[in-house]
Design a protein around this motif. Structure first.
Motif, mmCIF file in Angstrom:
data_model
loop_
_atom_site.group_PDB
_atom_site.id
_atom_site.type_symbol
_atom_site.label_atom_id
_atom_site.label_comp_id
_atom_site.label_asym_id
_atom_site.label_seq_id
_atom_site.Cartn_x
_atom_site.Cartn_y
_atom_site.Cartn_z
ATOM 1 N N ASP A 1 8.726 -2.487 10.717
ATOM 2 C CA ASP A 1 9.051 -3.919 10.762
ATOM 3 C C ASP A 1 9.835 -4.280 9.511
ATOM 4 O O ASP A 1 10.002 -3.469 8.590
ATOM 5 C CB ASP A 1 7.787 -4.775 10.865
ATOM 6 C CG ASP A 1 6.948 -4.728 9.598
ATOM 7 O OD1 ASP A 1 6.905 -3.665 8.954
ATOM 8 O OD2 ASP A 1 6.340 -5.742 9.245
ATOM 9 N N ARG B 1 11.028 -7.899 7.007
ATOM 10 C CA ARG B 1 11.088 -9.344 6.781
ATOM 11 C C ARG B 1 12.533 -9.767 6.983
ATOM 12 O O ARG B 1 13.458 -9.009 6.735
ATOM 13 C CB ARG B 1 10.638 -9.653 5.361
ATOM 14 C CG ARG B 1 9.150 -9.376 5.096
ATOM 15 C CD ARG B 1 8.874 -7.908 4.818
ATOM 16 N NE ARG B 1 7.479 -7.598 4.573
ATOM 17 C CZ ARG B 1 6.866 -7.772 3.410
ATOM 18 N NH1 ARG B 1 7.525 -8.291 2.405
ATOM 19 N NH2 ARG B 1 5.594 -7.455 3.255
ATOM 20 N N THR C 1 0.797 -1.235 0.000
ATOM 21 C CA THR C 1 0.000 0.000 0.000
ATOM 22 C C THR C 1 0.825 1.278 0.000
ATOM 23 O O THR C 1 0.552 2.187 -0.781
ATOM 24 C CB THR C 1 -0.986 -0.004 1.187
ATOM 25 O OG1 THR C 1 -1.788 -1.178 1.122
ATOM 26 C CG2 THR C 1 -1.869 1.233 1.176
ATOM 27 N N HIS D 1 -3.478 -7.975 11.304
ATOM 28 C CA HIS D 1 -2.118 -7.666 11.780
ATOM 29 C C HIS D 1 -1.729 -6.256 11.361
ATOM 30 O O HIS D 1 -2.266 -5.699 10.404
ATOM 31 C CB HIS D 1 -1.099 -8.695 11.274
ATOM 32 C CG HIS D 1 -0.635 -8.493 9.869
ATOM 33 N ND1 HIS D 1 -1.150 -9.188 8.795
ATOM 34 C CD2 HIS D 1 0.312 -7.671 9.365
ATOM 35 C CE1 HIS D 1 -0.537 -8.813 7.691
ATOM 36 N NE2 HIS D 1 0.354 -7.891 8.001
ATOM 37 N N LYS E 1 -9.738 -4.922 1.848
ATOM 38 C CA LYS E 1 -9.539 -4.617 3.290
ATOM 39 C C LYS E 1 -10.850 -4.184 3.950
ATOM 40 O O LYS E 1 -10.886 -3.871 5.141
ATOM 41 C CB LYS E 1 -8.513 -3.485 3.424
ATOM 42 C CG LYS E 1 -7.134 -3.815 2.847
ATOM 43 C CD LYS E 1 -6.390 -4.817 3.709
ATOM 44 C CE LYS E 1 -5.061 -5.194 3.080
ATOM 45 N NZ LYS E 1 -4.038 -4.148 3.176
ATOM 46 N N ALA F 1 2.169 -3.812 11.351
ATOM 47 C CA ALA F 1 3.618 -4.036 11.426
ATOM 48 C C ALA F 1 3.812 -5.539 11.249
ATOM 49 O O ALA F 1 3.201 -6.134 10.360
ATOM 50 C CB ALA F 1 4.205 -3.488 12.713
HETATM 51 C C1 6PG Z 1 4.669 -5.687 6.070
HETATM 52 C C2 6PG Z 1 3.864 -4.623 6.757
HETATM 53 C C3 6PG Z 1 2.494 -5.147 7.021
HETATM 54 C C4 6PG Z 1 1.603 -4.501 5.978
HETATM 55 C C5 6PG Z 1 0.269 -5.182 5.907
HETATM 56 C C6 6PG Z 1 -0.559 -4.627 4.749
HETATM 57 O O1 6PG Z 1 5.853 -5.850 6.372
HETATM 58 O O2 6PG Z 1 4.075 -6.311 5.163
HETATM 59 O O3 6PG Z 1 4.442 -4.127 7.833
HETATM 60 O O4 6PG Z 1 1.998 -4.881 8.294
HETATM 61 O O5 6PG Z 1 1.431 -3.125 6.301
HETATM 62 O O6 6PG Z 1 0.499 -6.557 5.707
HETATM 63 O O7 6PG Z 1 0.158 -4.916 3.579
HETATM 64 P P1 6PG Z 1 -0.343 -4.412 2.132
HETATM 65 O O8 6PG Z 1 -0.183 -2.931 2.127
HETATM 66 O O9 6PG Z 1 0.582 -5.091 1.169
HETATM 67 O O10 6PG Z 1 -1.777 -4.840 2.002
#
Ligand code: 6PG
Length: 243
Positions: free
Chosen positions: A72, A74, A45, A149, A202, A151
Motif C-alpha cells: 500500500d 499513502r 516496524t 488494519h 500491539k 496494508a
Molecule cells: C502503512 C502500512 C500499515 C502498517 C501498520 C503498522 O502504510 O502504514 O501498510 O498497514 O503496516 O499501520 O504500522 P507500524 O509498523 O508503524 O506500527
C-alpha cells in the motif's frame, strides 16, 4: 491453512528472523521460477528489517532477480516523509544493486483513482494476467495497526469490499486521507503472507486478531490465502497476551 506463529525474544531477533525469511523466500522463488516478487509493507516496524537486509544481503542475494512492489502507499509524493516508498528506498533499495526497473512503485502522487489504475496495470503487465486472474506474489509482508488494519485495509473503509480490482483507492477517515492498497483477492492469492508485529503496543490487538471472540472481524483477520501460508513473526512484547 493454519497460521504459523513465531515468537522471538526481542525486536533484534525479530528483525533477523524476518530478514532470513525474506532471503529464504527469495532463494526458493528464484530457484523455481527465476525471479522473486515481493510486496513490502509500510509503516515503522519493517524499517529495521529493510536496513538489515541491506547490510546482510547486499551481495548474497541476486537483486537483479528480485522485484519489489508495495502492499500500500499513502497518497503523497515519493519523497514525502510519509511515503512507504521513501522509507523502503532509504532503508533498503538505495543500498542494494536492484535494477530501477525492478522497483514497482505505487505512483501515489497521482490522483487516487489514477494511482490505483496505474499500479493495477503494472501488476497486470508484470504477472501477465488474463482478465479474471489474480497475481501470485511469492511474498507479501504486512503489518498490523492497533485498530486491526493491515496494508491500507482499515475498518469501515470501502476497500474492504473490493473483490474485483487488484488495487483500490480508499478514503481513511481516521487519517483524513486517501491511501492506495492491494485488495483482499490479491493478498489472499499470495504464496506467502508474513505479518511482522513488534512491541507491547500491539499486544492487545494481536490477541484480539489471533484469538477472535466477537462477531466483528478485524481487517487483518480476513487475510486467508487460498493456496498460501500465513506466518506471524512476533516479538515477546507483542505476543505477551497470547495464551
Ligand atoms: C502503512 C502500512 C500499515 C502498517 C501498520 C503498522 O502504510 O502504514 O501498510 O498497514 O503496516 O499501520 O504500522 P507500524 O509498523 O508503524 O506500527
Amino acid at each position: 491453512m493454519t497460521p504459523e506463529i513465531k515468537v522471538l525474544p526481542d525486536s533484534a531477533a525479530l528483525n533477523l528472523a524476518a530478514a532470513q525469511a525474506f532471503q529464504t523466500a527469495a532463494e526458493q522463488a528464484i530457484a523455481q521460477r527465476g525471479r522473486f516478487s515481493v510486496a513490502l509493507s509500510g509503516g515503522n516496524t519493517p524499517r529495521s528489517v529493510y536496513s538489515l537486509l541491506a547490510q546482510q544481503y547486499k551481495t548474497s542475494l541476486p537483486w537483479d532477480k528480485v522485484h519489489v512492489f508495495f502492499g500500500d502507499e499513502r497518497c503523497v509524493p515519493p519523497d514525502h516523509p510519509d511515503s512507504n516508498y521513501r522509507m523502503a528506498n532509504e532503508a533498503l533499495l538505495s543500498h542494494v544493486p536492484i535494477p530501477p526497473e525492478n522497483v514497482h512503485r505505487i505512483r501515489a502522487e497521482l490522483d487516487p483513482e489514477a494511482a490505483a489504475k496505474d499500479y493495477e496495470s503494472q501488476l497486470r503487465s508484470f504477472f501477465q494476467l488474463a482478465n479474471n486472474s489474480w497475481p501470485c506474489f511469492d511474498l507479501i509482508m504486512l503489518g498490523l495497526g492497533q485498530d486491526g488494519h493491515t496494508a491500507s485495509l482499515f475498518p469501515g473503509s470501502s476497500a474492504l469490499d473490493e473483490k474485483s480490482r487488484l488495487v483500490a483507492p480508499t478514503w481513511v477517515e481516521k487519517k483524513r486521507t486517501f491511501r492506495i492498497t492491494l485488495t483482499y483477492p490479491v493478498l489472499n492469492h499470495a504464496a506467502e503472507v508474513e505479518f511482522l508485529v513488534s512491541g507491547s503496543g500491539k499486544a492487545q490487538i494481536l490477541r484480539d486478531v489471533l484469538n477472535p471472540s466477537g462477531s466483528v472481524a478485524f481487517p487483518a483477520q480476513l487475510i486467508k490465502p487460498v493456496n498460501g501460508r500465513v506466518q506471524w513473526l512476533l516479538d515477546q512484547d507483542a505476543a505477551n497476551l497470547l495464551h
